[in-house]
Design an enzyme around this catalytic site. Structure first.
Site, mmCIF file in Angstrom:
data_model
loop_
_atom_site.group_PDB
_atom_site.id
_atom_site.type_symbol
_atom_site.label_atom_id
_atom_site.label_comp_id
_atom_site.label_asym_id
_atom_site.label_seq_id
_atom_site.Cartn_x
_atom_site.Cartn_y
_atom_site.Cartn_z
ATOM 1 N N GLU A 160 61.969 38.018 14.837
ATOM 2 C CA GLU A 160 60.636 37.717 15.359
ATOM 3 C C GLU A 160 60.527 36.218 15.568
ATOM 4 O OE1 GLU A 160 57.831 39.485 12.644
ATOM 5 O OE2 GLU A 160 58.998 41.345 12.653
ATOM 6 N N ASP A 220 47.545 33.585 8.885
ATOM 7 C CA ASP A 220 48.696 33.020 8.187
ATOM 8 C C ASP A 220 48.316 32.157 7.002
ATOM 9 O OD1 ASP A 220 51.060 33.917 9.683
ATOM 10 O OD2 ASP A 220 50.070 32.912 11.362
#
Ligand SMILES: Cc1ncc(COP(=O)(O)O)c(C=O)c1O
Lengths: 260, 393
Positions: A47, A58
């Site tokens: 990824e 995040d």
């Protein structure tokens, strides 16, 4: 050609290791080298993070790598240029992961075209929910054979999991617990009930567990309940610690796989 | 023309709920239940009672005679600065704390810029005895120190945010991350008409009490519920949304939003989102935002912490696109002048944010018989240090 994600899951249905890194981190030009090293060390799927100024899903580690990558000058234009010839060297599936706004500004169709030219197999946009995806993007992505990987979380209701499964291609991203991305979790933090509930649903797509997978123990534990797992923040931490990161990539992958 | 949100959460092409799956259950619950809850008789009477007896509503509509004389027009000030906690923000936090109770939530989080929303949130949490965590950019923690102390005294935990420019956008990011990590017990009280659907509509409804009162007060004072124009500052756009709300469909009433130009809209140091921004997705909403050509959100600047935000509520993006409201901007210097003028003429020290609306009086053509309503969104108490430094008193 069959999408490489499907090829992977046809060949292999357990212990799949997917690694996330942020393009442009630690250095602007490390992208191709990191991808090649990951492949050469037996990672199954990669990824590639497209950095964003406001990565709201995040934790601190990926906020940091996103920030450095942007300071280094990473953008989608730069990234696609770097990946121009990647398929001459790399044959494992490659997925782009990031937030929706940079993709919209690049132009969604232009983005799909570039993905196709470059050989990108899928995309993960955490802030593109099922409804918006179905309404605005699914047809376009399908036309370019770009797989949209959707997330499920411990709070996702069963009927919605079914909807997500039916709109998904490739695999489902199983968020390990109610959290943002970030290393440092222990296996005990995972909700085994939820993993078992998902297993029991017999979804059409395979699943990979991500968020908080940081070492061999968490990886192996996750692999008991899904086809594999995704490591992100822990890999960024490893890259941070070693300027000659080819050595550290080998060490890191071997450690996760329990081969050190 | 209908300027309200549609059933999918959109104002034209703006709005929606662009959220990570981890936030979906909470947002979906809100979306399904907010109208039923806030329109219920029980909720309404509790909300209205608290607005009246606790927040001190209705806020006065004050005819500013000397300011009117100065500008040769008729100027009314909607005195949101007189509300409990010193701004319009309390209207929304009272509404949302009652909603959070109905949803069974036991922990509240909020972002804040100027600290007004943080104080208003900490206040209602004290009122209800609910745990409160406030995220605030580290720069704002230092430039709005009195509000930080108030929040602490009210029992809130204030968490400084060190990412990005350390202002409102970063505080919002961090609050969203907190909610992702605490989906079960926590309600996020967003402070403006921003964020994923249903927040923009929900917050606008709670703030709409401003224009509801305005209509009655204007009728009483002028014999006509409609002013010539309404002027409000716009950060995320909640005080403006509240001041415009009951006039949106009444196209005879001119609506003017004033954004923060900072050091000038071409200076690169600005927060005039609509004037320099373009469509994009931020904080769960498709709206207009300040961004570079790669889609990275750029850092805003304004002397006023409450307007220092690179996005804007989707309602305003839509009103701007349709031309229903006009959006102009005022620079830091213009704002300082306007604040001082109001102080000298009327004995009212306005919030820096609200002074943006006052600065518009220099920029519009107002006839002698025009009725101008300025939404005075907040008091200048929190800004004394900035004023003292600027004017060197
Ligand atoms: C007094 C005052 N006015 C206006 C604003 C800007 O918010 P909004 O545009 O949502 O009204 C703030 C925000 O902190 C504020 O404190």
């Amino acid at each position: 050609m069959q999408n490489r994600i499907d090829q992977l899951f046809e060949k292999k249905n357990k212990n799949i290791l997917s690694v996330y890194f942020t393009a442009g981190f630690p250095g602007l030009d490390n992208t191709v080298k990191i991808i090649c090293e990951l492949q050469d060390n037996g990672v199954d799927l990669i990824e590639i993070g497209m950095p964003f100024s406001d990565p709201t899903a995040d934790g601190p580690t990926l906020q940091y790598s996103n920030n450095i990558a942007l300071k280094n000058g990473m953008s989608l234009r730069v990234l696609f240029k770097q990946l121009e010839d990647i398929r001459e060297k790399v044959n494992i599936p490659l997925i782009l992961m990031g937030y929706t706004n940079p993709v919209i500004q690049f132009g969604v169709e232009a983005f799909c075209t570039k993905c196709k030219e470059t050989g990108i197999d899928g995309i993960i946009l955490p802030d593109l929910p099922l409804e918006e995806y179905k309404q605005n993007y699914s047809e376009l992505f399908n036309n370019y054979d770009l797989y949209n990987i959707l997330l499920v979380s411990p709070n996702t209701r069963p009927e919605r999991i079914v909807q997500i499964d039916s709109a998904s291609k490739g695999f489902i991203y199983i968020v390990s617990s109610a959290s943002t991305t970030g290393a440092g979790k222990k296996s005990e933090d995972f909700s085994i009930d939820y993993f078992q509930r998902l297993q029991g649903m017999r979804l059409k797509n395979p699943g990979l567990i991500g968020f908080g997978i940081s070492d061999r123990a968490t990886f192996e534990n996750a692999c008991n309940y899904a086809q594999g797992a995704i490591v992100g923040s822990a890999f960024i931490d490893a890259l941070k610690q070693d300027s000659d990161f080819t050595g550290s990539i080998k060490k890191f992958v071997n450690k996760i796989r329990g081969m050190s | 023309m209908n300027y309200h949100v549609n059933e999918k959460g959109y104002y034209g092409s703006f709005g929606g709920a662009w959220i990570p799956e981890m936030m979906f259950p909470n947002i979906d619950e809100l979306r399904r239940r907010y109208i039923e809850i806030i329109e219920s008789d029980a909720f309404r009477s509790e909300f209205e009672n608290l607005l009246k007896d606790y927040a001190g509503r209705p806020s006065p509509l004050y005819y500013a005679a000397r300011l009117s004389e100065h500008y040769s027009t008729r100027i009314y000030l909607k005195r949101e600065d007189l509300n409990h906690t010193g701004s319009h923000k309390i209207n929304n936090t009272i509404g949302q704390i009652l909603l959070a109770e109905k949803l069974g939530k036991t922990r509240i989080i909020a972002e804040t810029g100027a600290g007004q929303h943080g104080v208003a949130t900490a206040t209602v949490c004290a009122l209800k005895g609910i745990k409160c965590v406030i995220y605030m950019g580290a720069l704002d923690v230092s430039r709005q120190a009195p509000n930080v102390k108030k929040m602490k005294m009210l029992g809130a935990e204030v968490i400084p945010v060190y990412s990005g420019n350390q202002t409102l956008k970063d505080a919002t990011n961090e609050a969203m991350r907190d909610w992702i990590c605490h989906p079960d017990d926590t309600h996020y009280i967003i402070g403006s008409v921003v964020g994923p659907h249903p927040y923009p509509d929900m917050v606008a409804r709670f703030q709409s009490v401003i224009s509801k009162e305005m209509k009655l007060q204007l009728q009483e004072k002028t014999g006509n519920p409609n002013p010539t124009r309404i002027i409000a500052c716009v950060g995320g756009g909640s005080n403006a949304a509240g001041a415009f709300y009951h006039y949106l469909e009444n196209e005879e009433v001119e609506l003017i939003g004033v954004e923060a130009a900072g050091k000038g809209i071409d200076s690169g140091e600005t927060a005039a989102t609509l004037l320099v921004g373009s469509p994009g997705v931020l904080h769960g909403s498709r709206t207009v935002l300040m961004q570079n050509e790669d889609g990275q959100v750029t850092e805003p600047y304004s002397v006023s912490a409450g307007l220092d935000y690179p996005g804007i509520g989707p309602l305003h993006a839509f009103l701007y696109e349709r031309g229903r409201a006009k959006y102009i901007s005022a620079t830091d210097d213009e704002v300082m002048k306007a604040a001082l003028l109001l102080t000298k003429k009327e004995g009212i020290i306005p919030a820096l944010e609200s002074a943006h609306a006052l600065a518009a009086l220099e920029k519009i053509e107002a006839g002698a018989d025009d009725i101008n309503v300025i939404n005075l969104s907040g008091s200048g108490n929190k800004d004394m240090e900035t004023y003292l430094k600027y004017f060197g008193f």
